[in-house]
Enzyme design. Sequence first.
Site, PDB file in Angstrom:
ATOM      1  N   GLU A 211       0.869  -1.164   0.000  1.00 21.68           N
ATOM      2  CA  GLU A 211       0.000   0.000   0.000  1.00 21.68           C
ATOM      3  C   GLU A 211       0.913   1.223   0.000  1.00 21.68           C
ATOM      4  O   GLU A 211       1.771   1.349   0.876  1.00 21.68           O
ATOM      5  CB  GLU A 211      -0.880  -0.006   1.259  1.00 21.68           C
ATOM      6  CG  GLU A 211      -1.909   1.077   1.215  1.00 21.68           C
ATOM      7  CD  GLU A 211      -2.708   1.210   2.519  1.00 21.68           C
ATOM      8  OE1 GLU A 211      -3.310   2.261   2.708  1.00 21.68           O
ATOM      9  OE2 GLU A 211      -2.702   0.261   3.327  1.00 21.68           O
TER      10      GLU A 211
ATOM     11  N   ARG B 172       5.237 -12.386   9.844  1.00 22.63           N
ATOM     12  CA  ARG B 172       5.921 -11.166   9.449  1.00 22.63           C
ATOM     13  C   ARG B 172       7.253 -11.039  10.193  1.00 22.63           C
ATOM     14  O   ARG B 172       7.433 -11.582  11.271  1.00 22.63           O
ATOM     15  CB  ARG B 172       5.042  -9.939   9.648  1.00 22.63           C
ATOM     16  CG  ARG B 172       4.650  -9.623  11.069  1.00 22.63           C
ATOM     17  CD  ARG B 172       3.956  -8.250  11.161  1.00 22.63           C
ATOM     18  NE  ARG B 172       2.936  -8.036  10.160  1.00 22.63           N
ATOM     19  CZ  ARG B 172       2.874  -6.939   9.381  1.00 22.63           C
ATOM     20  NH1 ARG B 172       3.763  -5.986   9.476  1.00 22.63           N
ATOM     21  NH2 ARG B 172       1.910  -6.795   8.517  1.00 22.63           N
TER      22      ARG B 172
ATOM     23  N   LYS C   1       4.609   0.967   9.222  1.00 21.35           N
ATOM     24  CA  LYS C   1       4.753   2.225   8.499  1.00 21.35           C
ATOM     25  C   LYS C   1       4.180   3.389   9.287  1.00 21.35           C
ATOM     26  O   LYS C   1       4.701   4.502   9.235  1.00 21.35           O
ATOM     27  CB  LYS C   1       4.052   2.124   7.140  1.00 21.35           C
ATOM     28  CG  LYS C   1       4.912   1.446   6.091  1.00 21.35           C
ATOM     29  CD  LYS C   1       4.211   1.380   4.749  1.00 21.35           C
ATOM     30  CE  LYS C   1       3.211   0.257   4.705  1.00 21.35           C
ATOM     31  NZ  LYS C   1       2.623   0.032   3.393  1.00 21.35           N
TER      32      LYS C   1
HETATM   33  P1  ATP Z   1       2.980  -2.083   7.890  1.00 25.07           P
HETATM   34  O1  ATP Z   1       2.237  -2.750   8.999  1.00 25.07           O
HETATM   35  O2  ATP Z   1       4.436  -1.972   8.107  1.00 25.07           O
HETATM   36  O3  ATP Z   1       2.365  -0.803   7.476  1.00 25.07           O
HETATM   37  P2  ATP Z   1       1.600  -3.440   5.868  1.00 25.07           P
HETATM   38  O4  ATP Z   1       1.398  -4.888   5.945  1.00 25.07           O
HETATM   39  O5  ATP Z   1       0.454  -2.552   6.140  1.00 25.07           O
HETATM   40  O6  ATP Z   1       2.876  -3.079   6.704  1.00 25.07           O
HETATM   41  P3  ATP Z   1       1.655  -3.333   3.050  1.00 25.07           P
HETATM   42  O7  ATP Z   1       2.095  -2.221   2.180  1.00 25.07           O
HETATM   43  O8  ATP Z   1       0.221  -3.643   3.092  1.00 25.07           O
HETATM   44  O9  ATP Z   1       2.191  -3.012   4.487  1.00 25.07           O
HETATM   45  O10 ATP Z   1       2.509  -4.632   2.777  1.00 25.07           O
HETATM   46  C1  ATP Z   1       2.837  -5.122   1.506  1.00 25.07           C
HETATM   47  C2  ATP Z   1       3.239  -6.549   1.642  1.00 25.07           C
HETATM   48  O11 ATP Z   1       4.361  -6.676   2.512  1.00 25.07           O
HETATM   49  C3  ATP Z   1       2.130  -7.380   2.241  1.00 25.07           C
HETATM   50  O12 ATP Z   1       2.011  -8.564   1.509  1.00 25.07           O
HETATM   51  C4  ATP Z   1       2.575  -7.627   3.644  1.00 25.07           C
HETATM   52  O13 ATP Z   1       2.078  -8.832   4.116  1.00 25.07           O
HETATM   53  C5  ATP Z   1       4.093  -7.611   3.519  1.00 25.07           C
HETATM   54  N1  ATP Z   1       4.716  -7.179   4.773  1.00 25.07           N
HETATM   55  C6  ATP Z   1       4.493  -6.039   5.438  1.00 25.07           C
HETATM   56  N2  ATP Z   1       5.199  -5.990   6.577  1.00 25.07           N
HETATM   57  C7  ATP Z   1       5.906  -7.147   6.638  1.00 25.07           C
HETATM   58  C8  ATP Z   1       6.838  -7.710   7.569  1.00 25.07           C
HETATM   59  N3  ATP Z   1       7.176  -7.077   8.691  1.00 25.07           N
HETATM   60  N4  ATP Z   1       7.357  -8.924   7.292  1.00 25.07           N
HETATM   61  C9  ATP Z   1       7.030  -9.558   6.170  1.00 25.07           C
HETATM   62  N5  ATP Z   1       6.172  -9.099   5.255  1.00 25.07           N
HETATM   63  C10 ATP Z   1       5.606  -7.902   5.470  1.00 25.07           C
HETATM   64 MG    MG Z   2      -1.378  -2.784   5.010  1.00 25.22          MG
END
Ligand code: ATP
Ligand code: MG
Length: 560
Positions: A37, A265, A275
Amino acid sequence: MEKEERTSRSNFIKDIIDEDIKNNKNEGRVVTRFPPEPNGYLHIGHAKSICINFGLAKQYAGRCHLRMDDTNPEKEEMEYIESIINDVRWLGFDWGENLYYASDYFEQLYQWGLLLIRKGLAYVCDMTPEEVSATRGTPSVPGTESPGRTRSVEENLDLFERMRAGEFPDGSRTLRARINMASPNMNLRDPVLYRIKRAEHQRTGNDWCIYPMYDFAHGQSDYIEGITHSICTLEFEAHRPLYDWFLDHLAEQGRVRPRQIEFARLSMTYTVMSKRKLLELVASKFVDGWDDPRMPTISGLRRRGYTPESIRDFAERIGVAKADNIVDVALLEHCLREDLNKRAPRFMAVLDPLKVVIENYPEGKTEELEAVNNPEDEGMGSRTMPFSRVIYIERDDFREEAPPKFFRLAPGKEVRLKFAYYVKCTAVEKDATGEIAEIRCAYDPATRGGWSEDGRKVKGTIHWVSAEHSIGVTARLYDYLFTDPDPEDAAGEGDFTRFLNKDSLMILDECRAEPSLAGVRPGDRFQLERIGYFCVDPDSQEGKPVLNRTVTLKDTKGKN
Ligand code: ATP
Ligand code: MG
């Protein structure tokens, strides 16, 4: 060899894919995607996901899409999209033609909203967002059904079309799926599919005043793109039944349906990873932007001097698992040292200069002494370093009163100047405050190159630069951003910023470096002998490089 073994290591995701291929599911094709995102910069956790998804596509000769999950116009920005594209490419991955945006599917998603209504599976709800959440119940108490649930198909179609046409104020209505307000899975309690929100979208402008919820967009986006294996983090496990429900009612017979596979994760010690929290650090200026070298963002790691190879190696070593765990940041640093040790040329610089006058060395004389560029790799050759009567050494490499195990320079003691000569300290000069101003030494001309012809040994070897020929550099030394290995856990309900390390950046402005460093450019990486690996920062000025310490030579638990 070792690398090869690592990349072919099996894991539970590969087991699932192998099984699917064996059963000729999707004619054996493997299509994955990385779906960020664009509401912030990518971090090391994303790097793990990127390496998994692009890695699988490579291993199975399939493809991996890069898709911006841009369904939330308020939090998303063009800057983030550009940084994501840049970071994934920098990590060494290529999506070819397959760059997509969930916003390109807005029309299709809207049509699917209409289709669900026609099937009696969605309705327009007049409750406010607060009322919707207040009536959802709890995992053990069923929710309350919305009055909108009994609307006719015709009325729902009419209202949904008018939502789209902009007839209703923001937040006044939603489109919801009609599933089950008593489901033990909260995600199935008539989830909201669309909300009214007059917000300009960075790609669709003002075309829409209704936007799909993430859950209504994600699985269908995978389906539209023909994703075979939709790999995501564990928190989406409970959403899987909802994604399946949508496709049960929307997918066409015979088309590829994504199979969702969840993994744990990445969490890492001494940092935060969400983020939202990273944005907080940027917005409140705790750090100097998303690419601050202390940040766990990919752009921060790059600016710090990390190599894409070391990050990919790290991702491979931590592997994939189903159970949440927290990885020691020391492992990431280890991967980096291993990579840089092989590749980084060596130079000399003195961070905290102490003047040394070699009294028996002729005034005005300069010698060019040969220095090896990388003892790990003969092919990297050598350079010369000017040597003269006045040099600088590290203040810390001299003790007026040396403790027993101190093998560096002290009155009457002899030490090797690397690649140069043996020198012996003959006198110490102090200024009015009693601070050591300079020291005096005698050198042994028979030890040129740093080796004694008579086989005399010295215990200590120190680095140095010729005072007259050296250039001024600034060094930035970093420590962990947080004082607690698990700041989020330590903070509990409180504020995680309490655990920010106030001493995470130390700037040294008076450093002196050998003249070969005059030509370095931002992004160049090298080792400064005995001090660590460094990377040239974009803040460098012509003739005055700013050097970020990437990592120390040995694990020092983050300490400067
Ligand atoms: P954050 O919680 O850091 O904002 P998010 O999951 O909301 O992360 P996205 O942009 O939706 O961020 O994530 C894109 C991809 O990266 C998704 O498939 C998510 O599952 C993966 N991802 C995000 N954070 C992690 C992490 N800490 N370890 C492994 N994969 C991750
Ligand atoms: Mg997300």
